[in-house]
Design a protein around this motif. Structure first.
Motif, PDB file in Angstrom:
ATOM      1  N   CYS A  91       1.037  -1.439   0.493  1.00 35.61           N
ATOM      2  CA  CYS A  91       0.076   0.313  -0.297  1.00 35.61           C
ATOM      3  C   CYS A  91       1.069   1.409   0.363  1.00 35.61           C
ATOM      4  CB  CYS A  91      -1.096  -0.140   1.476  1.00 35.61           C
ATOM      5  SG  CYS A  91      -2.474  -1.206   1.250  1.00 35.61           S
ATOM      6  N   VAL A  92       0.071   1.931  -0.877  1.00 37.94           N
ATOM      7  CA  VAL A  92       1.579   3.436  -0.727  1.00 37.94           C
ATOM      8  C   VAL A  92       0.113   4.495  -0.937  1.00 37.94           C
ATOM      9  CG1 VAL A  92       3.054   4.968  -1.787  1.00 37.94           C
ATOM     10  CG2 VAL A  92       2.766   2.212  -2.452  1.00 37.94           C
ATOM     11  N   GLY A  93      -0.144   5.287   0.457  1.00 35.76           N
ATOM     12  CA  GLY A  93      -0.564   6.641  -0.059  1.00 35.76           C
ATOM     13  C   GLY A  93      -2.610   6.198  -0.608  1.00 35.76           C
ATOM     14  N   ASP A  94      -2.457   6.977  -1.890  1.00 38.05           N
ATOM     15  CA  ASP A  94      -3.946   7.113  -1.967  1.00 38.05           C
ATOM     16  C   ASP A  94      -3.899   6.240  -3.163  1.00 38.05           C
ATOM     17  OD1 ASP A  94      -5.006   8.605  -0.383  1.00 38.05           O
ATOM     18  OD2 ASP A  94      -4.876  10.433  -1.591  1.00 38.05           O
ATOM     19  N   ALA A 151       2.203   3.481  -8.460  1.00 41.28           N
ATOM     20  CA  ALA A 151       2.001   5.090  -7.194  1.00 41.28           C
ATOM     21  C   ALA A 151       3.271   5.386  -7.063  1.00 41.28           C
ATOM     22  CB  ALA A 151       2.174   3.717  -6.322  1.00 41.28           C
ATOM     23  N   TYR A 152       4.511   4.681  -7.002  1.00 40.66           N
ATOM     24  CA  TYR A 152       5.573   5.586  -6.956  1.00 40.66           C
ATOM     25  C   TYR A 152       6.102   6.238  -8.426  1.00 40.66           C
ATOM     26  CZ  TYR A 152       6.545   4.817  -1.615  1.00 40.66           C
ATOM     27  OH  TYR A 152       6.279   4.624  -0.596  1.00 40.66           O
ATOM     28  N   GLY A 153       6.210   5.451  -9.036  1.00 41.08           N
ATOM     29  CA  GLY A 153       6.295   5.981 -10.428  1.00 41.08           C
ATOM     30  C   GLY A 153       6.020   6.984 -10.886  1.00 41.08           C
ATOM     31  N   ALA A 154       4.416   7.450 -10.392  1.00 42.65           N
ATOM     32  CA  ALA A 154       3.941   8.905 -10.961  1.00 42.65           C
ATOM     33  C   ALA A 154       4.456   9.807 -10.212  1.00 42.65           C
ATOM     34  CB  ALA A 154       2.548   8.600 -10.012  1.00 42.65           C
ATOM     35  N   TRP A 155       5.235   9.208  -9.534  1.00 42.05           N
ATOM     36  CA  TRP A 155       6.671  10.703  -8.782  1.00 42.05           C
ATOM     37  C   TRP A 155       6.879  11.018  -9.889  1.00 42.05           C
ATOM     38  CZ3 TRP A 155      10.925   9.286  -4.321  1.00 42.05           C
ATOM     39  CH2 TRP A 155      10.402  10.650  -3.925  1.00 42.05           C
ATOM     40  N   GLU A 156       7.521  10.525 -10.580  1.00 38.67           N
ATOM     41  CA  GLU A 156       8.376  11.480 -12.457  1.00 38.67           C
ATOM     42  C   GLU A 156       7.248  11.917 -13.131  1.00 38.67           C
ATOM     43  OE1 GLU A 156      11.634   8.154 -13.987  1.00 38.67           O
ATOM     44  OE2 GLU A 156       9.363   7.497 -14.000  1.00 38.67           O
ATOM     45  N   ARG A 157       5.912  11.898 -12.885  1.00 36.89           N
ATOM     46  CA  ARG A 157       4.955  12.831 -13.636  1.00 36.89           C
ATOM     47  C   ARG A 157       4.833  14.382 -12.831  1.00 36.89           C
ATOM     48  NH1 ARG A 157       2.523   7.756 -14.398  1.00 36.89           N
ATOM     49  NH2 ARG A 157       0.923   8.702 -12.954  1.00 36.89           N
ATOM     50  N   ALA A 189      -1.617  -2.575 -15.605  1.00 35.66           N
ATOM     51  CA  ALA A 189      -0.049  -1.682 -15.565  1.00 35.66           C
ATOM     52  C   ALA A 189      -0.702  -0.245 -16.173  1.00 35.66           C
ATOM     53  CB  ALA A 189       0.822  -2.724 -16.112  1.00 35.66           C
ATOM     54  N   ASP A 190      -1.042  -1.202 -17.745  1.00 33.13           N
ATOM     55  CA  ASP A 190      -1.081   0.341 -18.608  1.00 33.13           C
ATOM     56  C   ASP A 190      -2.379   1.522 -17.492  1.00 33.13           C
ATOM     57  OD1 ASP A 190      -0.003  -0.471 -20.465  1.00 33.13           O
ATOM     58  OD2 ASP A 190      -1.135  -1.808 -21.278  1.00 33.13           O
ATOM     59  N   PHE A 191      -3.335   0.808 -17.328  1.00 33.92           N
ATOM     60  CA  PHE A 191      -4.203   1.164 -16.945  1.00 33.92           C
ATOM     61  C   PHE A 191      -3.894   2.034 -15.341  1.00 33.92           C
ATOM     62  CE2 PHE A 191      -7.670   2.250 -13.390  1.00 33.92           C
ATOM     63  CZ  PHE A 191      -9.102   2.439 -14.377  1.00 33.92           C
ATOM     64  N   LEU A 192      -2.422   1.948 -14.430  1.00 33.99           N
ATOM     65  CA  LEU A 192      -1.736   2.800 -13.921  1.00 33.99           C
ATOM     66  C   LEU A 192      -1.446   3.762 -14.133  1.00 33.99           C
ATOM     67  CD1 LEU A 192      -2.862   0.397 -10.978  1.00 33.99           C
ATOM     68  CD2 LEU A 192      -3.850   2.182 -11.637  1.00 33.99           C
ATOM     69  N   ARG A 193      -0.681   3.500 -15.300  1.00 35.76           N
ATOM     70  CA  ARG A 193       0.196   4.586 -16.070  1.00 35.76           C
ATOM     71  C   ARG A 193       1.405   3.620 -15.743  1.00 35.76           C
ATOM     72  NH1 ARG A 193      -4.448   8.333 -15.462  1.00 35.76           N
ATOM     73  NH2 ARG A 193      -4.523   8.974 -16.730  1.00 35.76           N
ATOM     74  N   LEU A 194       1.938   2.838 -15.739  1.00 36.25           N
ATOM     75  CA  LEU A 194       3.585   2.002 -15.340  1.00 36.25           C
ATOM     76  C   LEU A 194       3.852   2.459 -16.041  1.00 36.25           C
ATOM     77  CD1 LEU A 194       4.942   0.574 -13.364  1.00 36.25           C
ATOM     78  CD2 LEU A 194       3.877  -1.120 -13.813  1.00 36.25           C
ATOM     79  N   ASP A 195       5.280   3.157 -16.397  1.00 35.72           N
ATOM     80  CA  ASP A 195       5.704   3.076 -17.236  1.00 35.72           C
ATOM     81  C   ASP A 195       6.869   1.887 -17.518  1.00 35.72           C
ATOM     82  OD1 ASP A 195       8.273   5.097 -18.545  1.00 35.72           O
ATOM     83  OD2 ASP A 195       9.679   4.164 -17.942  1.00 35.72           O
TER      84      ASP A 195
END
Length: 289
Positions: A91-94, A151-157, A189-195
């Motif tokens: 689990c990671v935040g929201d 979730a952590y990959g979104a940090w790059e955006r 993975a695509d839905f969650l925009r995983l790089d």
């Protein structure tokens, strides 16, 4: 651009009865509602229901998309098929969260990207992803790791999602088979925009899948070890409409009984993963010979 929101709910393990459908109908007069699904689209206005409450009381899966970049998928599973303590590690935040409601565990995964383009056929999304629920119930933890990584990959955006202390966070246990995702996991993975580069880096520490699950042909042999009385109980439950739940339980037990112990690689930090993905992304692709 006009607003667009899409809501879909599925009842998989048990259909809604007449009273439950009436309760759901009170939340929307124009939704398409059946014993197993709820679908509504909004070009204006808002849905009056609370997706969390609907998942806790009625449904096993939920999908939400909006054309301003918000995306959400939720799954409900019996706690005896997916241990809440195991899930907590992922689990990671929201971005990836979970909670227990009675005998069920509700998983909630979100992705935000207000700079992206909305080009989805919303009605096809959940059908592509829904297989992830059965995979989780059978003991496959790849979807949980994918959600943690996304979730952590979104940090790059969006550099404001986490503070710098998140660099030192250590990844949860890496499940086998990250380099051989199922079709449902790839859609998830695509839905969650995983790089893709971040996923490739994470997969470097993931053992081959066949080392974890053994030979699928062993399933029939394993079945012969179940007692006749137990098989009869499973068959009765199938006849009463619990076929999906019975399948998940059997695969979960089979996986627990037959999966060999795997050596665990050293766990990496968030900074290790993001930095390695950035280097991979910046490196020129090797030339074909």
């Amino acid at each position: 651009m006009s607003e667009y929101q899409y809501y879909e709910f599925l009842a998989i393990d048990r259909p809604l009865d007449d009273g439950e459908r009436a309760e759901v109908r009170s939340l929307s007069t124009r939704a398409r509602i059946s014993a197993t699904s709820f679908v509504n689209e909004y070009d204006w206005g808002e849905f009056k229901g609370d997706p969390r409450r609907l998942m806790e009381r009625y449904y096993d899966a939920h999908l939400y998309v909006a054309n301003w970049g918000s995306q959400r998928v939720m799954f409900r599973l019996p706690c005896d098929l997916l241990d809440p303590d195991v899930v907590e590690d992922y689990c990671v935040g929201d971005g990836a969260s979970a909670w227990v409601a009675d005998d069920f565990l509700v998983l909630d995964f979100t992705s935000e990207d207000d700079a992206g383009e909305f080009d989805y056929d919303a009605e096809s999304l959940l059908s592509a992803i829904i297989g992830v629920r059965a995979e989780l119930a059978a003991g496959d933890l790849r979807p949980l790791y994918l959600a943690w990584l996304a979730a952590y990959g979104a940090w790059e955006r969006d550099e404001d999602i986490f503070g710098r202390e998140a660099d030192a966070e250590v990844e949860p246990p890496v499940p086998p088979g990250l380099d051989t995702l199922t079709a449902a996991q790839r859609a998830f993975a695509d839905f969650l925009r995983l790089d893709d580069d971040l996923l490739a880096i994470a997969a470097e520490a993931s053992p081959p899948l066949e080392e974890a699950v053994g030979d699928p042909d062993d399933l029939a042999s394993w079945m012969t070890r179940l007692s006749a009385a137990e098989k009869d109980r499973f068959l009765v439950r199938v006849a009463l409409g619990e076929g999906t739940r019975v399948r998940m339980e059997l695969l979960h037990r089979y996986r627990d009984d037959t999966a060999p112990a795997l050596s665990r690689p050293a766990r990496r930090t968030v900074a290790d993963l993001l930095d390695a993905a950035a280097r991979r992304r910046a490196s020129p692709a090797p030339r074909a010979r």
